[in-house]
Design a protein around this motif. Structure first.
Motif, mmCIF file in Angstrom:
data_model
loop_
_atom_site.group_PDB
_atom_site.id
_atom_site.type_symbol
_atom_site.label_atom_id
_atom_site.label_comp_id
_atom_site.label_asym_id
_atom_site.label_seq_id
_atom_site.Cartn_x
_atom_site.Cartn_y
_atom_site.Cartn_z
ATOM 1 N N GLU A 116 -6.190 -3.363 -2.846
ATOM 2 C CA GLU A 116 -5.433 -4.335 -3.609
ATOM 3 C C GLU A 116 -6.013 -5.717 -3.358
ATOM 4 O OE1 GLU A 116 -1.464 -5.445 -1.534
ATOM 5 O OE2 GLU A 116 -1.678 -3.281 -1.215
ATOM 6 N N PRO A 117 -5.721 -6.680 -4.222
ATOM 7 C CA PRO A 117 -6.264 -8.026 -4.022
ATOM 8 C C PRO A 117 -5.798 -8.623 -2.697
ATOM 9 C CG PRO A 117 -5.303 -7.798 -6.213
ATOM 10 C CD PRO A 117 -4.905 -6.587 -5.443
ATOM 11 N N THR A 118 -6.721 -9.218 -1.954
ATOM 12 C CA THR A 118 -6.391 -9.824 -0.666
ATOM 13 C C THR A 118 -6.955 -11.236 -0.587
ATOM 14 O OG1 THR A 118 -8.397 -8.951 0.384
ATOM 15 C CG2 THR A 118 -6.417 -7.587 0.517
ATOM 16 N N TRP A 119 -6.371 -12.014 0.324
ATOM 17 C CA TRP A 119 -6.928 -13.327 0.632
ATOM 18 C C TRP A 119 -8.121 -13.150 1.572
ATOM 19 C CZ3 TRP A 119 -5.144 -16.356 -2.836
ATOM 20 C CH2 TRP A 119 -3.807 -16.266 -3.250
ATOM 21 N N GLU A 120 -8.748 -14.234 1.899
ATOM 22 C CA GLU A 120 -9.978 -14.176 2.694
ATOM 23 C C GLU A 120 -9.759 -13.532 4.056
ATOM 24 O OE1 GLU A 120 -13.721 -17.118 3.866
ATOM 25 O OE2 GLU A 120 -11.865 -17.949 3.040
ATOM 26 N N ASN A 121 -8.554 -13.696 4.625
ATOM 27 C CA ASN A 121 -8.276 -13.130 5.947
ATOM 28 C C ASN A 121 -7.832 -11.671 5.889
ATOM 29 O OD1 ASN A 121 -5.747 -13.418 4.843
ATOM 30 N ND2 ASN A 121 -4.820 -14.385 6.638
ATOM 31 N N GLY A 122 -7.755 -11.096 4.675
ATOM 32 C CA GLY A 122 -7.357 -9.703 4.535
ATOM 33 C C GLY A 122 -5.901 -9.494 4.215
ATOM 34 N N GLU A 123 -5.149 -10.570 4.052
ATOM 35 C CA GLU A 123 -3.729 -10.467 3.736
ATOM 36 C C GLU A 123 -3.530 -10.191 2.248
ATOM 37 O OE1 GLU A 123 0.337 -13.203 4.299
ATOM 38 O OE2 GLU A 123 -1.654 -13.983 4.826
ATOM 39 N N SER A 124 -2.505 -9.400 1.913
ATOM 40 C CA SER A 124 -2.240 -9.032 0.526
ATOM 41 C C SER A 124 -1.893 -10.251 -0.312
ATOM 42 C CB SER A 124 -1.086 -8.024 0.449
ATOM 43 O OG SER A 124 -0.707 -7.786 -0.890
ATOM 44 N N CYS A 125 -2.472 -10.320 -1.526
ATOM 45 C CA CYS A 125 -2.131 -11.393 -2.471
ATOM 46 C C CYS A 125 -0.790 -11.149 -3.150
ATOM 47 C CB CYS A 125 -3.215 -11.494 -3.552
ATOM 48 S SG CYS A 125 -4.811 -12.067 -2.968
ATOM 49 N N ASN A 126 -0.326 -9.891 -3.172
ATOM 50 C CA ASN A 126 0.917 -9.523 -3.869
ATOM 51 C C ASN A 126 1.845 -8.781 -2.911
ATOM 52 O OD1 ASN A 126 -0.066 -10.430 -6.508
ATOM 53 N ND2 ASN A 126 -1.419 -8.671 -6.380
ATOM 54 N N PRO A 127 2.384 -9.475 -1.900
ATOM 55 C CA PRO A 127 3.125 -8.780 -0.844
ATOM 56 C C PRO A 127 4.344 -8.004 -1.323
ATOM 57 C CG PRO A 127 3.423 -11.166 -0.684
ATOM 58 C CD PRO A 127 2.317 -10.928 -1.664
ATOM 59 N N THR A 128 5.038 -8.492 -2.369
ATOM 60 C CA THR A 128 6.245 -7.791 -2.810
ATOM 61 C C THR A 128 5.928 -6.463 -3.485
ATOM 62 O OG1 THR A 128 6.235 -9.013 -4.896
ATOM 63 C CG2 THR A 128 7.557 -9.917 -3.096
ATOM 64 N N MET B 119 -4.665 -5.390 6.820
ATOM 65 C CA MET B 119 -3.721 -5.950 5.859
ATOM 66 C C MET B 119 -2.286 -5.719 6.322
ATOM 67 S SD MET B 119 -3.605 -5.435 1.714
ATOM 68 C CE MET B 119 -3.559 -3.640 1.814
ATOM 69 N N GLU B 120 -2.014 -4.540 6.861
ATOM 70 C CA GLU B 120 -0.665 -4.230 7.333
ATOM 71 C C GLU B 120 -0.278 -5.100 8.528
ATOM 72 O OE1 GLU B 120 1.442 -0.130 7.413
ATOM 73 O OE2 GLU B 120 0.391 -0.311 9.331
ATOM 74 N N SER B 121 -1.239 -5.396 9.406
ATOM 75 C CA SER B 121 -0.940 -6.225 10.580
ATOM 76 C C SER B 121 -0.556 -7.644 10.198
ATOM 77 C CB SER B 121 -2.149 -6.250 11.526
ATOM 78 O OG SER B 121 -3.217 -7.010 10.968
ATOM 79 N N LEU B 122 -0.995 -8.085 9.017
ATOM 80 C CA LEU B 122 -0.692 -9.437 8.549
ATOM 81 C C LEU B 122 0.548 -9.481 7.655
ATOM 82 C CD1 LEU B 122 -4.355 -10.456 7.610
ATOM 83 C CD2 LEU B 122 -3.050 -11.261 9.593
ATOM 84 N N TYR B 123 1.132 -8.324 7.403
ATOM 85 C CA TYR B 123 2.265 -8.241 6.486
ATOM 86 C C TYR B 123 3.538 -8.685 7.208
ATOM 87 C CZ TYR B 123 5.056 -6.579 2.597
ATOM 88 O OH TYR B 123 5.909 -6.524 1.514
ATOM 89 N N SER B 124 4.312 -9.559 6.601
ATOM 90 C CA SER B 124 5.449 -10.173 7.307
ATOM 91 C C SER B 124 6.819 -9.862 6.701
ATOM 92 C CB SER B 124 5.259 -11.700 7.352
ATOM 93 O OG SER B 124 5.185 -12.239 6.031
ATOM 94 N N LEU B 125 6.869 -9.185 5.546
ATOM 95 C CA LEU B 125 8.154 -8.981 4.882
ATOM 96 C C LEU B 125 8.986 -7.863 5.495
ATOM 97 C CD1 LEU B 125 7.316 -9.541 1.102
ATOM 98 C CD2 LEU B 125 8.160 -11.168 2.796
ATOM 99 N N CYS B 126 8.377 -6.992 6.266
ATOM 100 C CA CYS B 126 9.140 -5.971 7.000
ATOM 101 C C CYS B 126 8.335 -5.557 8.233
ATOM 102 C CB CYS B 126 9.479 -4.765 6.130
ATOM 103 S SG CYS B 126 8.067 -3.876 5.481
ATOM 104 N N LYS B 127 9.040 -5.036 9.225
ATOM 105 C CA LYS B 127 8.394 -4.743 10.510
ATOM 106 C C LYS B 127 7.820 -3.333 10.578
ATOM 107 C CE LYS B 127 12.638 -3.182 12.887
ATOM 108 N NZ LYS B 127 13.437 -3.075 11.664
ATOM 109 N N GLU B 128 8.240 -2.428 9.706
ATOM 110 C CA GLU B 128 7.780 -1.036 9.779
ATOM 111 C C GLU B 128 6.291 -0.949 9.428
ATOM 112 O OE1 GLU B 128 12.098 -1.172 9.090
ATOM 113 O OE2 GLU B 128 10.388 -2.026 8.019
ATOM 114 N N LYS B 129 5.548 -0.160 10.170
ATOM 115 C CA LYS B 129 4.101 -0.003 9.969
ATOM 116 C C LYS B 129 3.837 1.358 9.311
ATOM 117 C CE LYS B 129 3.318 -3.931 11.982
ATOM 118 N NZ LYS B 129 2.936 -5.110 11.166
ATOM 119 N N CYS B 130 3.946 1.380 7.982
ATOM 120 C CA CYS B 130 3.894 2.659 7.268
ATOM 121 C C CYS B 130 2.498 3.273 7.299
ATOM 122 C CB CYS B 130 4.374 2.478 5.840
ATOM 123 S SG CYS B 130 3.735 1.037 4.990
ATOM 124 N N TRP B 131 1.445 2.479 7.072
ATOM 125 C CA TRP B 131 0.099 3.057 7.078
ATOM 126 C C TRP B 131 -0.349 3.429 8.486
ATOM 127 C CZ3 TRP B 131 -1.569 5.321 3.112
ATOM 128 C CH2 TRP B 131 -1.287 4.835 1.827
#
Length: 601
Positions: free
Chosen positions: A506-518, A550-562
């Motif tokens: 999926e599209p990410t920013w330069e640091n690997g974070e998702s551009c479309n977190p929702t 990408m999951e490590s940078l995700y902040s909207l929920c704490k569960e680590k699904c991948w």
């Protein structure tokens, strides 16, 4: 600058489309109501954004011009079929205006029931020992827990003026079936009553169609005992050609307004979506609906839920069904989240009932048995979100001979660097993903029943990636891969598939974070909704190292699904690679993945 193509449907209106727009741009633009099209140095015209865009997943935006504007464009285009243009879009406020109008229209008595106190809850007004049923499609599953029958009784026994009854249950637990059965029994009990019984049943698009395709359409066309009650599947005008297996039941507001207002039988069910329900206000008188039933109520924002509920009176029975562990209401903006717009009416009422105590929680029926997914798929959801509130049914869906353990991950890359910043297509992953689809569906298991490619879902992150997948499918002759269901992460609600194939890039920013977190599959609620659509097989394709980053940078929920998914695949030896990556995987990739999983957990 994009390309504009032209086409003419009739004498007065001319149509065209803007090409090669990013998928997320198209998703946002369709909320606009018009575009200003400028051809440098030649003309500037206004175009309407067509609602048909909601139905298309191509990287195009369909637009319409009046005859005068079209003549100006044709003159500017000369003999060419396309031209470079500049486009500006005006955002329509109709959707948000509708939400405000729904809130303004909500009767005070209905609003009071949605903010209940202890004294608002009654004891059951009757006991239901047995619920007779003439149709197998609406029978509750009593062989295991009897939860569905209990939920149905809870929905029917309390006074109509009480606060809403809540039916809470995970994927595949039968919430939609319970609501369909509740509607049936409400009309059955009405019987010879002279009082009209009118039911409004709201859900998302796919689920709304399920009520017709699996329940009401089937029993109305029963070969020996056709159900006689009136049923309408109300669709917006731009979906007028989408009529399903029972086309006579599908109607637009224009087609059914007279039926609803003047010629309606005294008993009727209207099935529609949350958005379309607001259009009903102008078609029916106040107090028209005696019952309002909301499916997937935990997946819509509270203002969206108020669109149908704005037609409730102080004596309208209200029933809500939902799963608080599936996709949450789509809310953009930190301020909106902070102020509670991301909390659904269903969740707020559930928490309020728990706070009040047993007098209120008696109005909650909890389903815990899921009949859809294989137990190993459910086990992952159980680990992530459900704690102890999820159990598989006794009868298990058959797995695929190539994957006795139904969770598989295929590495498309082992490069620790993230995918190219901002890109919403990935040709390499698409090729590998479609190869895996062909690999699993060519030897179609006999236990899966008749071969049906529509029961195979390919889920990717963007509309443009869907276009890439279509090109890949065309390369496989004879397998009908083009008939597989292609969708994005937000097209999964209310659906069920034999097998699910996930493209994880999926599209990410330069640091690997998702551009479309929702909309990211790193969101555990989005992930769980997708995962639990599959009965027998889930195959994900992607770069596991970039995915974990990408999951490590995700902040909207704490569960680590991948992290959990990859751990299970590693433990069951179901992580695969392409031939080109096999040596790298054994040399260093597997060890590096284990290291990252250890850090993530």
């Amino acid at each position: 600058m994009q390309l504009l193509y032209r086409g003419i449907r009739d004498y007065h209106t001319h149509f065209g489309f803007l090409k090669d727009l990013p998928g997320d741009v198209v998703s946002n633009i369709v909320k606009a109501n018009r575009a200003i099209i400028t051809v440098r140095g030649k003309c500037s015209v206004t175009a309407d954004i067509l609602p048909e865009n909601y139905n298309h997943t191509h990287n195009r935006l369909y637009i319409a011009f009046d005859a005068e504007s079209s003549q100006q464009l044709m003159k500017a285009m000369g003999n060419s079929d396309s031209i470079e243009i500049r486009a500006e879009f005006e955002l329509t406020h109709r959707y948000f205006d509708s939400l405000h109008e729904a809130l303004d229209a909500l009767p005070e008595s209905a609003a009071h029931r949605l903010m209940p106190s202890h004294d608002d809850f009654s004891i059951p007004m009757r006991r239901l020992n047995k619920l007779p049923n003439d149709y197998d499609e609406l029978r509750m599953d009593n062989r295991e827990s009897g939860e569905q029958s209990q939920a149905l009784k809870t929905a029917l026994v309390y006074p109509a003026a009480d606060p809403p009854v809540l039916i809470l249950g995970p994927c595949g637990s039968g919430k939609t079936r319970v609501l369909a059965a509740a509607a049936y029994h409400i009309l059955r009990d009405a019987g010879a009553s002279r009082l009209p019984t009118r039911i409004l049943l709201c859900s998302h698009n796919a689920s709304a169609d399920l009520f017709i395709e699996h329940y009401f359409g089937v029993i109305k066309n029963h070969p020996s005992r056709p159900w006689q009650e009136a049923v309408i599947r109300l669709v917006p005008y731009f979906l007028r050609d989408t009529r399903g297996s029972y086309p006579l039941l599908y109607k637009t507001i224009g087609e059914c307004a007279k039926l609803l207002r003047y010629e309606c039988s005294k008993h009727i069910i209207v099935v529609t979506t949350y958005d379309t329900s607001f259009d009903l206000r102008s078609a029916v008188p106040d107090g028209y609906f005696t019952h309002i039933l909301l499916d997937e109520a935990a997946q819509v924002s509270e203002p969206e839920a108020l669109c149908p509920l704005s037609m409730a009176t102080d004596n309208t029975r209200i029933i809500l069904a939902g799963d608080t562990c599936q996709t949450r209401p789509l809310v953009l903006g930190d301020e909106a989240w902070t102020n509670g717009l991301g909390t659904s009416l269903f969740k707020r009422l559930y928490e309020r009932y728990e706070e009040i105590g047993s007098q209120a929680t008696s109005h909650i029926s909890v389903l815990t048995t899921s009949y859809r997914c294989h137990k190993d798929i459910l086990d992952l959801s159980l680990r992530l979100l459900y704690n102890s509130g999820l159990h598989p049914g006794v009868s298990q869906p058959p797995t695929h001979p190539l994957a006795p353990y139904p969770l598989v991950f295929v590495c498309s890359s082992l490069d620790p660097a993230p995918h190219s910043m901002g890109e919403d297509t990935n040709e390499g992953e698409a090729s590998i993903l479609m190869h895996q689809v062909a690999r699993f569906v060519e030897p179609w298991p006999e236990e899966w029943g008749e071969r049906d490619m529509a029961t195979v879902c390919i889920m990717v992150s963007s509309r443009r990636q869907i276009t890439v997948m279509r090109r890949q499918a065309a390369q496989y002759k004879g397998l009908d891969l083009n008939k597989a269901t292609l969708t994005t992460t937000y097209g999964m609600l209310g659906r069920e598939f034999r097998a699910l194939f996930i493209g994880t890039s999926e599209p990410t920013w330069e640091n690997g974070e998702s551009c479309n977190p929702t909309k990211s599959t790193c969101d555990a609620y989005v992930f769980n909704t997708a995962l639990t659509r599959a009965q027998s097989l889930v195959v994900a394709v992607g770069n596991p190292l970039a995915l974990l980053r990408m999951e490590s940078l995700y902040s909207l929920c704490k569960e680590k699904c991948w992290t959990e998914y990859l751990t299970q695949c590693l433990d069951h030896n179901t992580i695969l690679t392409t031939p080109q990556l096999k040596e790298e995987w054994h040399r260093s990739g597997k060890h590096l993945l284990r290291q990252q999983l250890h850090v993530a957990s």
